[in-house]
Design a protein around this motif. Structure first.
Motif, PDB file in Angstrom:
ATOM      1  N   LEU A 271      43.049  41.051  43.276  1.00 32.06           N
ATOM      2  CA  LEU A 271      42.376  39.954  42.584  1.00 32.06           C
ATOM      3  C   LEU A 271      41.188  39.455  43.391  1.00 32.06           C
ATOM      4  CD1 LEU A 271      45.784  39.384  42.424  1.00 32.06           C
ATOM      5  CD2 LEU A 271      44.941  37.921  40.588  1.00 32.06           C
ATOM      6  N   GLU A 272      40.194  38.939  42.684  1.00 34.63           N
ATOM      7  CA  GLU A 272      39.006  38.390  43.324  1.00 34.63           C
ATOM      8  C   GLU A 272      38.631  37.073  42.658  1.00 34.63           C
ATOM      9  OE1 GLU A 272      35.834  41.207  43.268  1.00 34.63           O
ATOM     10  OE2 GLU A 272      36.901  42.684  44.519  1.00 34.63           O
ATOM     11  N   ARG A 273      37.991  36.215  43.455  1.00 30.48           N
ATOM     12  CA  ARG A 273      37.548  34.914  42.953  1.00 30.48           C
ATOM     13  C   ARG A 273      36.199  34.574  43.577  1.00 30.48           C
ATOM     14  NH1 ARG A 273      39.353  29.096  44.995  1.00 30.48           N
ATOM     15  NH2 ARG A 273      38.407  27.823  43.360  1.00 30.48           N
ATOM     16  N   LYS A 274      35.274  34.052  42.792  1.00 28.09           N
ATOM     17  CA  LYS A 274      33.949  33.663  43.285  1.00 28.09           C
ATOM     18  C   LYS A 274      34.034  32.264  43.897  1.00 28.09           C
ATOM     19  CE  LYS A 274      31.330  36.460  39.997  1.00 28.09           C
ATOM     20  NZ  LYS A 274      30.907  37.412  41.037  1.00 28.09           N
ATOM     21  N   LEU A 275      33.702  32.155  45.180  1.00 32.01           N
ATOM     22  CA  LEU A 275      33.797  30.874  45.876  1.00 32.01           C
ATOM     23  C   LEU A 275      32.564  30.006  45.683  1.00 32.01           C
ATOM     24  CD1 LEU A 275      35.422  32.011  49.242  1.00 32.01           C
ATOM     25  CD2 LEU A 275      36.536  31.088  47.206  1.00 32.01           C
ATOM     26  N   ASP A 276      31.480  30.590  45.177  1.00 32.41           N
ATOM     27  CA  ASP A 276      30.251  29.819  44.981  1.00 32.41           C
ATOM     28  C   ASP A 276      30.168  29.206  43.590  1.00 32.41           C
ATOM     29  OD1 ASP A 276      30.017  32.258  43.740  1.00 32.41           O
ATOM     30  OD2 ASP A 276      27.879  32.501  44.187  1.00 32.41           O
ATOM     31  N   GLN A 277      31.277  29.319  42.812  1.00 33.82           N
ATOM     32  CA  GLN A 277      31.322  28.736  41.479  1.00 33.82           C
ATOM     33  C   GLN A 277      32.515  27.789  41.390  1.00 33.82           C
ATOM     34  OE1 GLN A 277      31.307  31.776  38.458  1.00 33.82           O
ATOM     35  NE2 GLN A 277      29.485  32.800  39.279  1.00 33.82           N
ATOM     36  N   ALA A 278      32.283  26.564  40.980  1.00 30.86           N
ATOM     37  CA  ALA A 278      33.352  25.570  40.911  1.00 30.86           C
ATOM     38  C   ALA A 278      34.419  25.984  39.910  1.00 30.86           C
ATOM     39  CB  ALA A 278      32.761  24.207  40.521  1.00 30.86           C
ATOM     40  N   ASN A 279      35.706  25.847  40.315  1.00 29.24           N
ATOM     41  CA  ASN A 279      36.848  26.147  39.451  1.00 29.24           C
ATOM     42  C   ASN A 279      36.844  27.579  38.921  1.00 29.24           C
ATOM     43  OD1 ASN A 279      37.790  23.447  39.661  1.00 29.24           O
ATOM     44  ND2 ASN A 279      36.417  22.819  38.008  1.00 29.24           N
ATOM     45  N   SER A 280      36.270  28.481  39.693  1.00 30.88           N
ATOM     46  CA  SER A 280      36.258  29.883  39.285  1.00 30.88           C
ATOM     47  C   SER A 280      37.685  30.445  39.308  1.00 30.88           C
ATOM     48  CB  SER A 280      35.368  30.691  40.226  1.00 30.88           C
ATOM     49  OG  SER A 280      35.417  32.074  39.910  1.00 30.88           O
ATOM     50  N   PRO A 281      38.106  31.175  38.279  1.00 29.82           N
ATOM     51  CA  PRO A 281      39.479  31.690  38.239  1.00 29.82           C
ATOM     52  C   PRO A 281      39.636  32.964  39.071  1.00 29.82           C
ATOM     53  CG  PRO A 281      38.319  32.396  36.284  1.00 29.82           C
ATOM     54  CD  PRO A 281      37.353  31.519  37.044  1.00 29.82           C
ATOM     55  N   TRP A 282      40.861  33.259  39.432  1.00 27.09           N
ATOM     56  CA  TRP A 282      41.189  34.550  40.030  1.00 27.09           C
ATOM     57  C   TRP A 282      41.265  35.580  38.913  1.00 27.09           C
ATOM     58  CZ3 TRP A 282      41.358  35.624  45.096  1.00 27.09           C
ATOM     59  CH2 TRP A 282      41.531  34.578  46.010  1.00 27.09           C
ATOM     60  N   LEU A 283      40.592  36.714  39.095  1.00 30.14           N
ATOM     61  CA  LEU A 283      40.604  37.792  38.110  1.00 30.14           C
ATOM     62  C   LEU A 283      41.156  39.065  38.736  1.00 30.14           C
ATOM     63  CD1 LEU A 283      37.112  37.307  36.402  1.00 30.14           C
ATOM     64  CD2 LEU A 283      39.349  36.573  35.550  1.00 30.14           C
ATOM     65  N   ILE A 284      41.960  39.764  37.979  1.00 31.03           N
ATOM     66  CA  ILE A 284      42.515  41.044  38.437  1.00 31.03           C
ATOM     67  C   ILE A 284      41.425  42.100  38.314  1.00 31.03           C
ATOM     68  CG2 ILE A 284      44.357  42.753  38.124  1.00 31.03           C
ATOM     69  CD1 ILE A 284      45.878  40.508  36.584  1.00 31.03           C
ATOM     70  N   VAL A 285      41.142  42.799  39.422  1.00 33.45           N
ATOM     71  CA  VAL A 285      40.077  43.816  39.423  1.00 33.45           C
ATOM     72  C   VAL A 285      40.630  45.217  39.614  1.00 33.45           C
ATOM     73  CG1 VAL A 285      38.363  42.162  40.251  1.00 33.45           C
ATOM     74  CG2 VAL A 285      39.668  43.525  41.898  1.00 33.45           C
ATOM     75  N   GLY A 286      41.917  45.322  39.954  1.00 31.26           N
ATOM     76  CA  GLY A 286      42.492  46.654  40.160  1.00 31.26           C
ATOM     77  C   GLY A 286      44.001  46.603  40.154  1.00 31.26           C
ATOM     78  N   ILE A 287      44.618  47.709  39.738  1.00 27.90           N
ATOM     79  CA  ILE A 287      46.070  47.878  39.732  1.00 27.90           C
ATOM     80  C   ILE A 287      46.381  49.224  40.360  1.00 27.90           C
ATOM     81  CG2 ILE A 287      48.155  48.102  38.319  1.00 27.90           C
ATOM     82  CD1 ILE A 287      46.816  46.375  36.202  1.00 27.90           C
ATOM     83  N   GLU A 288      47.239  49.228  41.372  1.00 29.96           N
ATOM     84  CA  GLU A 288      47.686  50.466  42.000  1.00 29.96           C
ATOM     85  C   GLU A 288      49.190  50.630  41.734  1.00 29.96           C
ATOM     86  OE1 GLU A 288      46.014  51.809  45.850  1.00 29.96           O
ATOM     87  OE2 GLU A 288      45.245  49.758  45.967  1.00 29.96           O
ATOM     88  N   ALA A 289      49.531  51.603  40.886  1.00 31.96           N
ATOM     89  CA  ALA A 289      50.923  51.808  40.501  1.00 31.96           C
ATOM     90  C   ALA A 289      51.543  52.928  41.320  1.00 31.96           C
ATOM     91  CB  ALA A 289      51.004  52.146  39.007  1.00 31.96           C
TER      92      ALA A 289
END
Length: 289
Positions: A271-289
């Motif tokens: 997961l990744e989140r933008k710290l330069d944007q207020a209240n930015s959500p965590w988004l899933i960017v990859g899944i390793e199964a």
């Protein structure tokens, strides 16, 4: 001899058919998607140990229910294989067989079953499967979106020096992982119901496009998988002035409510989140199964 060989092949196919394999109906199809990152084999911190033990005690009933369902699936599978055996026997497929022939067939079926079970166990052990806690709905939805961490010194461990564990200040790991477990269930439900708009809220654009296409490939096929239990561990964390990254390892079990088949969960979400944007959500960017 050819007739005997065909009988053996029929029995082996029966074993393959009744072996549980419900991964394709899990969110993401049990495949790897998007970005990948090096991770720890297990969470460096042990801060969640007491909470995990308490949740295991409170939710033992749910795990026992899953085991009973798996037992019923095994009984039904045994009846299926037994019915096939009886049909072959009544049809004369085994006429003229000697005791050594029967023992040989039994050995082949035994080896096939052990081989298939071994494959499942290897996958679960590949990322150091730990005893998983029973699932509980999250109580900290907002903290999943906004984040916060305990001090890195409390979470760091020796070894695996190439894997970063440098979370941003103020990140509450316990609340984050509690939210992660709840979102695992939410995404599985969205996957079942083909609610792409719900999935889009949690995924990066690239990952959403890939998973939406995968879900559409199922067409009208019914998907009704549920989370039996799930555990989550933090196995990577890093940040810069602009972005924060975390990796969560999920272990547990899902069940196809239509067939009763169960599937082990052993995968890592990045997961990744933008710290330069207020209240930015965590988004899933990859899944390793």
């Amino acid at each position: 001899m050819l007739k005997k060989l065909m009988s053996v092949m029929a029995l082996v196919m029966a074993v393959l058919i009744i072996t549980p394999d419900a991964e394709a109906k899990r969110f993401g199809g049990g495949k790897s998607w998007g970005k990948s990152q090096p991770t720890f084999k297990k969470q460096p911190s042990q801060t969640n140990q007491q909470a995990n033990q308490q949740q295991n005690q409170n939710n033992g009933t749910a795990a026992n229910t899953g085991r009973r369902s798996g037992m019923m699936g095994g009984l039904l599978g045994g009846l299926l294989a037994g019915g096939l055996f009886a049909a072959l026997l009544g049809g004369g497929a085994f006429e003229g067989l000697q005791m050594m022939d029967i023992l040989l067939f039994a050995l082949i079926a035994f080896v096939a079953v052990r081989f298939l079970r071994g494959l499942n166990q290897q996958k679960a052990a590949a990322i150091n499967h730990q005893p998983a806690q029973a699932y509980q709905a999250p109580q900290a939805e907002q903290q999943w979106q906004q984040g916060g961490f305990a001090s890195a010194s409390q979470l760091a461990s020796e070894g695996e020096e190439d894997v970063p564990f440098n979370p941003p200040a103020g990140f509450d790991a316990n609340a984050f992982l509690e939210g992660a477990r709840g979102h695992f269930d939410t995404l599985q439900r969205a996957w079942n119901d083909n609610k792409l708009e719900v999935m889009q809220e949690y995924l990066s654009i690239e990952l959403y496009n890939a998973l939406a296409e995968e879900r559409r490939s199922y067409g009208s096929e019914e998907i009704n998988s549920s989370v039996v239990f799930i555990d989550a561990e933090l196995v990577r964390a890093d940040h810069s002035m602009l972005n924060a990254e975390v990796s969560v390892k999920f272990t547990g079990k899902t069940r196809d409510e239509v067939s009763g088949q169960e599937s082990d969960v052993a995968e890592v979400w990045h997961l990744e989140r933008k710290l330069d944007q207020a209240n930015s959500p965590w988004l899933i960017v990859g899944i390793e199964a």
